[in-house]
Design an enzyme around this catalytic site. Structure first.
Site, PDB file in Angstrom:
ATOM      1  N   SER A 119       0.787  -0.950   0.067  1.00 32.59           N
ATOM      2  CA  SER A 119      -0.272   0.325  -0.265  1.00 32.59           C
ATOM      3  C   SER A 119       0.958   1.200  -0.189  1.00 32.59           C
ATOM      4  O   SER A 119       0.539   2.492  -0.463  1.00 32.59           O
ATOM      5  CB  SER A 119      -1.342   0.201   0.927  1.00 32.59           C
ATOM      6  N   HIS A 140      -2.663  -2.883  -5.800  1.00 27.16           N
ATOM      7  CA  HIS A 140      -3.422  -2.790  -4.550  1.00 27.16           C
ATOM      8  C   HIS A 140      -4.777  -3.032  -3.928  1.00 27.16           C
ATOM      9  O   HIS A 140      -6.052  -2.447  -5.126  1.00 27.16           O
ATOM     10  CB  HIS A 140      -2.809  -1.579  -4.455  1.00 27.16           C
ATOM     11  N   GLU A 152      -5.457  -1.032  -7.848  1.00 27.85           N
ATOM     12  CA  GLU A 152      -5.217   0.091  -8.263  1.00 27.85           C
ATOM     13  C   GLU A 152      -3.551  -0.997  -8.989  1.00 27.85           C
ATOM     14  O   GLU A 152      -3.067  -1.810  -8.351  1.00 27.85           O
ATOM     15  CB  GLU A 152      -3.306   0.840  -6.927  1.00 27.85           C
ATOM     16  N   ASN A 190      -3.676   5.843  -1.340  1.00 32.46           N
ATOM     17  CA  ASN A 190      -3.091   6.586   0.077  1.00 32.46           C
ATOM     18  C   ASN A 190      -2.519   7.734  -0.020  1.00 32.46           C
ATOM     19  O   ASN A 190      -2.974   8.682   1.057  1.00 32.46           O
ATOM     20  CB  ASN A 190      -2.449   5.190   0.510  1.00 32.46           C
TER      21      ASN A 190
END
Length: 283
Positions: A119, A140, A152, A190
């Protein structure tokens, strides 16, 4: 492109277990590896409970449940991880990940795609420590992997185009919505989400609102889950680690300074749902 029929998932924690369950539910023979037999046994128990719950709710039939269970293979032997795609979901430490990835490449005679569920760790930095970096990309998933739709797909500077093509097709095979992004600190989600967590933490640190108030306001505003409930679900240690990595990678901007409150939670092992205590109590 042919569909993927076998996948190896390395790491039987929360994310690895969720990804393995998802793959098996979508008809893929799934090898779930973890070096720790206790973690592996807990993973099996958790997946079986999840599948039983789906059956009780009428979402899968008994025959389907048995078929899904048959497609799941639990092992503590890394040599069993022979598959055209390996999804890595182990501890967020670059050196540990690189060692595992290189071992898997050797086992598969360099004929496998390495997909890291990291991540926060740079795919380019990870690729620099892998013997065949063209095989590596990020994949991800979000927790819970069986439910969250977004994936992702992170392209490193050395990632082969066919690797991205395969991972896009695999994501769709798993019923997900894939988004390709170039390697960057925090990728997309993120990076964008940091202020959601950090501003909420600052409000509480400064005594301007309580945890419960912040979550209630955000949920009333349309968010499915407030920031503190979400941090507890993700794991406060994981969320804090991501904040630190993004902050450092971007040159330590003040606006992204990691939270002292979150750091304190990590230090006393109040990590959220997985530990029984976080910003809320779960015991």
């Amino acid at each position: 492109m042919e569909t993927i029929s076998t996948i190896a998932v390395c790491g039987a924690g929360t994310m690895g277990s969720g990804i393995a369950q998802l793959c098996a539910q979508k008809g893929i023979d799934t090898i779930l590896f973890d070096v720790n037999e206790t973690i592996l046994q807990n993973s099996r128990r958790r997946i079986w409970m999840n599948l039983d719950s789906l059956q009780q709710k009428g979402k899968i039939a008994g025959a389907e449940l048995a078929a899904i269970q048959k497609r799941l293979h639990f092992t503590h032997q890394l040599s069993d991880c022979v598959a055209p795609v390996m999804i890595e979901a182990i501890i967020e430490q670059k050196e540990v990940k690189a060692t595992l990835l290189n071992q898997v490449l050797t086992i598969n005679q360099y004929q496998t795609i390495l997909a890291s569920n990291t991540s926060s760790i740079s795919i380019n930095a990870l690729a620099a420590a892998v013997s065949h970096p063209q095989c590596l990309a990020g994949l991800h998933f979000f927790n819970p992997a069986t439910i969250m739709q977004l994936v992702e797909v992170i392209k490193g500077e050395q990632t082969a185009p066919e690797v991205i093509t395969t991972l896009l097709a695999l994501s769709k095979q798993l019923g997900k919505t894939p988004v390709v992004c170039n390697d960057a600190p925090g990728f997309i989600v993120n990076r964008v989400a940091r202020p959601y967590y950090l501003e909420a933490l600052r409000l509480v640190e400064q005594g301007l609102a309580t945890v419960e108030q912040v979550d209630a306001v955000m949920e009333a505003s349309g968010f499915k889950m407030g920031p503190f409930k979400l941090m507890d679900l993700i794991g406060i240690d994981i969320n804090y680690s991501v904040s630190c990595i993004v902050w450092e990678a971007l040159g330590k901007p003040p606006r992204l300074t990691p939270s002292a409150l979150q750091q304190q939670k990590v230090e006393v092992k109040q990590l959220g749902k997985k530990s029984g205590t976080g910003f809320y109590q779960y015991q």
